[in-house]
Scaffold this motif. Structure first.
Motif, short mmCIF file in Angstrom:
data_model
loop_
_atom_site.label_atom_id
_atom_site.label_comp_id
_atom_site.label_asym_id
_atom_site.label_seq_id
_atom_site.Cartn_x
_atom_site.Cartn_y
_atom_site.Cartn_z
N GLU A 1 33.41 -10.68 -23.38
CA GLU A 1 34.62 -10.48 -24.18
C GLU A 1 35.49 -11.74 -24.14
O GLU A 1 36.06 -12.16 -25.15
CB GLU A 1 35.37 -9.27 -23.64
CG GLU A 1 36.54 -8.79 -24.49
CD GLU A 1 37.87 -9.43 -24.15
OE1 GLU A 1 38.79 -9.30 -24.95
OE2 GLU A 1 37.99 -10.10 -23.09
N LEU B 1 34.99 -14.61 -26.65
CA LEU B 1 35.26 -14.40 -28.08
C LEU B 1 36.70 -14.78 -28.44
O LEU B 1 37.60 -14.64 -27.60
CB LEU B 1 35.03 -12.93 -28.43
CG LEU B 1 33.59 -12.43 -28.28
CD1 LEU B 1 33.54 -10.91 -28.32
CD2 LEU B 1 32.71 -13.02 -29.38
N LEU C 1 39.34 -13.48 -29.62
CA LEU C 1 40.02 -12.21 -29.89
C LEU C 1 41.43 -12.28 -29.32
O LEU C 1 41.66 -12.96 -28.32
CB LEU C 1 39.28 -11.05 -29.20
CG LEU C 1 37.93 -10.63 -29.77
CD1 LEU C 1 37.28 -9.61 -28.85
CD2 LEU C 1 38.10 -10.06 -31.17
N ILE D 1 36.63 -2.94 -33.54
CA ILE D 1 35.83 -3.88 -32.74
C ILE D 1 35.25 -3.23 -31.49
O ILE D 1 34.31 -3.75 -30.91
CB ILE D 1 36.62 -5.15 -32.37
CG1 ILE D 1 37.90 -4.79 -31.58
CG2 ILE D 1 36.96 -5.97 -33.62
CD1 ILE D 1 38.53 -6.01 -30.90
N LEU E 1 32.61 -3.39 -26.65
CA LEU E 1 32.73 -3.95 -27.99
C LEU E 1 31.51 -3.58 -28.82
O LEU E 1 30.41 -3.38 -28.28
CB LEU E 1 32.85 -5.47 -27.91
CG LEU E 1 34.15 -6.00 -27.28
CD1 LEU E 1 34.04 -7.50 -26.99
CD2 LEU E 1 35.35 -5.73 -28.17
N PRO F 1 32.49 -6.42 -36.06
CA PRO F 1 33.59 -5.58 -36.55
C PRO F 1 33.15 -4.67 -37.69
O PRO F 1 32.29 -5.06 -38.50
CB PRO F 1 34.62 -6.61 -37.05
CG PRO F 1 34.29 -7.88 -36.32
CD PRO F 1 32.80 -7.86 -36.14
N LEU G 1 30.38 -9.85 -32.46
CA LEU G 1 31.06 -9.61 -31.19
C LEU G 1 30.07 -9.75 -30.04
O LEU G 1 29.81 -10.86 -29.61
CB LEU G 1 31.75 -8.23 -31.23
CG LEU G 1 32.85 -8.13 -32.30
CD1 LEU G 1 33.22 -6.69 -32.60
CD2 LEU G 1 34.10 -8.92 -31.89
#
Ligand code: C2O
Ligand code: CU
Length: 573
Positions: free
Chosen positions: A161, A164, A166, A244, A250, A254, A338
């Motif tokens: 995670e 990414l 994000l 997401i 995740l 998306p 993702l």
């Protein structure tokens, strides 16, 4: 705390700005729960109150605060230690919803924490980065204790995670939203009986909340923390938003939607694209709950009576959003992909099981007013409904040929939904899940692997997550057993010594048989009150007795292998 801030804000509006901000005065700043990071988490549960309305304060319960609790931030791979101190006037439990951990640490109905007691579970975080939560799970008391406000978020972070692009600035572009509703009675107390549906929307403990979003991508971690109501979320301008993440991680990429259903216990991580919004404008996150078919919780038409509420079968605001300038380092584009998930499939499963929604019908076996059950077996603490072998991959089909929808949840695992009898599995629920909507006249099949933790004594739960249904007995339990482990069991006395006695600071345990290991230690005082609960304690550092009063105590130690419990008496000076 937030309520005091609100009162001050409202007072300022009244005194200093009588006319200017009337449009804003109807909203309150969204409460963002504090965070706790690291590996030690002190959680103090207490009865308290909040000034929600003019007049009486509302009796609530909170964890390190007045309503709801802090957001716990875990790093995958860390071993996290919880110090749960129950200052409530009631017994309770605290369950780590979605966490894969030993059953004895799970905080289900068996791990009852009496008032005044400290419970110290710990575990290694094996879950993927996602949004989880914690809440009481005391059988028959869950609705009452959750209504008072007990609960909190858990955010797990991991390397996949973190790599990414994000949004992840907590409270700024990464915002937790715990959705629930409450009805206040004439003296401003929360009503939780007879009906589960509140008249007023409450987000993170805030009534009529508003928040600022920068002109950028904003991540929302949305949790349905209701007693029963489902939410069909969307934005007031019908904009597309991007799912997401599901309950346990995740997604691969998306998923674009304009609406998404979220039943009790489920979480959705979404991205909202605010890059094209004009500063000063506002939009609303709403529940599009009007016109849902009967069986969707909250679709009932009534505004009064047992299943009535002012929010039933209607579209209503969840959160008012004001557009402000982008923050520095804002995320301004949507990632194309993702994480690379390897999901379980039907072909992986070696065992198939069924669970059926039963009773709860006027004509059911128990007659009118019978609570819902699973497989005609109302929950009993002493009944183990299913036994799962360690490392088994199983396919569970849960069928609801009954009268109303439910929210199905299982502890210990994150699973993959492989089929719904009504049609294809929605892309919004294509990831790792631990809770899902089970509409009426539908069967849902999922596949899960029950790895890592076997314990023949402490079960995990599977149940409807509607608090009144769960409290009413719509719950079963399973143990995960390790056949190899059972074969090794030998007869042995629980032979150990505790020292020093009397103790002042730390109490140590010496095992006379080196094969012995503590499975559980409970310390009770001279009148039999439990003061300390230590599941699988790591004893090298001793047991800290310094916070307890002087007097006589009893230590009950259960051996890991034999499950024999032996009691020793000691004195605290
Ligand atoms: Cu969220 Cu059995 O619980
Ligand atoms: Cu239910």
């Amino acid at each position: 705390m937030f309520s005091r801030r609100l009162s001050l804000f409202n007072a300022l509006l009244v005194v200093l700005l009588p006319m200017t901000f009337t449009a804003h005065a109807q909203y309150n700043a969204l409460h963002i729960p504090d965070t706790i990071s690291g590996t030690t988490f002190n959680l103090n549960l207490k009865d308290t109150f909040v000034q929600y309305k003019t007049g009486n304060q509302t009796i609530t319960a909170g964890i390190n605060g007045d309503f709801w609790g802090p957001t716990l931030i875990f790093q995958k791979g860390d071993t996290v230690h919880m110090n749960v101190h129950n200052f409530l006037n009631d017994s309770t439990t605290l369950h780590w919803h979605g966490m894969h951990l030993p059953a004895v640490m799970d905080g289900g109905p068996h791990q009852v924490i009496p008032p005044g007691t400290i419970w110290q579970p710990y575990w290694q975080v094996k879950n993927n980065a996602a949004t989880y939560w914690y809440h009481p799970h005391l059988h028959t008391m869950t609705e009452e204790q959750m209504t008072k406000g007990l609960g909190g978020f858990i955010i797990v972070r991991d390397a996949a995670e973190a790599s990414l692009a994000l949004p992840r600035t907590y409270g700024v572009d990464d915002i937790p939203l715990a959705l629930t509703s409450r009805t206040f009675d004439a003296s401003n107390a929360f009503k939780y009986l007879p009906g589960p549906y509140g008249d007023e929307m409450v987000v993170n403990g805030t009534l009529k909340p508003e928040v600022n979003f920068g002109k950028q991508f904003v991540r929302l971690r949305v949790l349905n923390a209701e007693m029963e109501r489902g939410y069909n979320i969307g934005f007031s301008d019908n904009r597309t938003f991007y799912i997401i993440g599901n309950d346990g991680g995740l997604l691969d990429a998306p998923v674009s939607v304009t609406r998404a259903k979220l039943l009790v216990g489920e979480r959705l991580e979404i991205l909202v694209d605010m890059t094209g919004d004009a500063t000063g404008n506002s939009i609303d996150l709403k529940a599009y709950n009007a016109g849902q078919p009967f069986g969707f919780p909250g679709s009932e038409p009534g505004t009064t009576g047992a299943f009535g509420s002012l929010l039933n079968n209607t579209d209503f605001n969840i959160l008012h959003i004001n557009v402000v300038a982008a923050t520095t380092g804002a995320i301004t584009s949507l990632p194309a992909s993702l994480v690379a998930n390897t999901y379980l499939t039907a072909a992986d499963a070696t065992i198939s099981r069924t669970v059926n929604v039963t009773d709860g019908t006027p004509g059911g076996p128990g007659g009118p007013g019978t609570p819902f059950s699973l497989d005609h077996t109302p929950f009993a603490l002493t009944t183990i409904n299913k036994t799962v072998s360690l490392n088994a991959i199983e396919k569970w089909t849960v069928t609801n040929n009954n009268v109303f929808g439910h929210s199905f949840h299982i502890h210990d695992v994150e699973f993959k939904i492989i089929s719904r009898s009504s049609g294809p599995v929605g892309s919004h629920e294509s990831g790792w899940k631990d809770t899902y909507y089970l509409p009426v006249n539908e069967s849902v099949t999922f596949v899960a692997k029950f790895d890592d933790y076997a314990d023949a004594l402490h079960p995990f739960m599977y149940h409807c997550h509607f608090a009144p249904h769960e409290d009413g007995g719509m719950m079963g339990q399973f143990v995960v057993t390790d056949p190899a482990g059972i074969a090794q069991t030998e007869q042995r006395g629980a032979d150990y010594t505790i020292y020093p006695n009397p103790v002042n600071g730390k109490l140590y345990i010496a095992f006379n048989d080196p094969a012995m290991k503590a499975y559980y230690i409970t310390i009770t005082d001279v009148v039999g009150r439990t003061v300390y609960m230590l599941p699988r304690p790591q004893l090298t550092d001793g047991i800290d007795m310094s916070r307890f009063k002087a007097g006589i105590y009893f230590l009950q130690l259960t051996d890991e292998q034999t499950k024999t419990t032996t009691t020793k008496k000691f004195a605290k000076e």
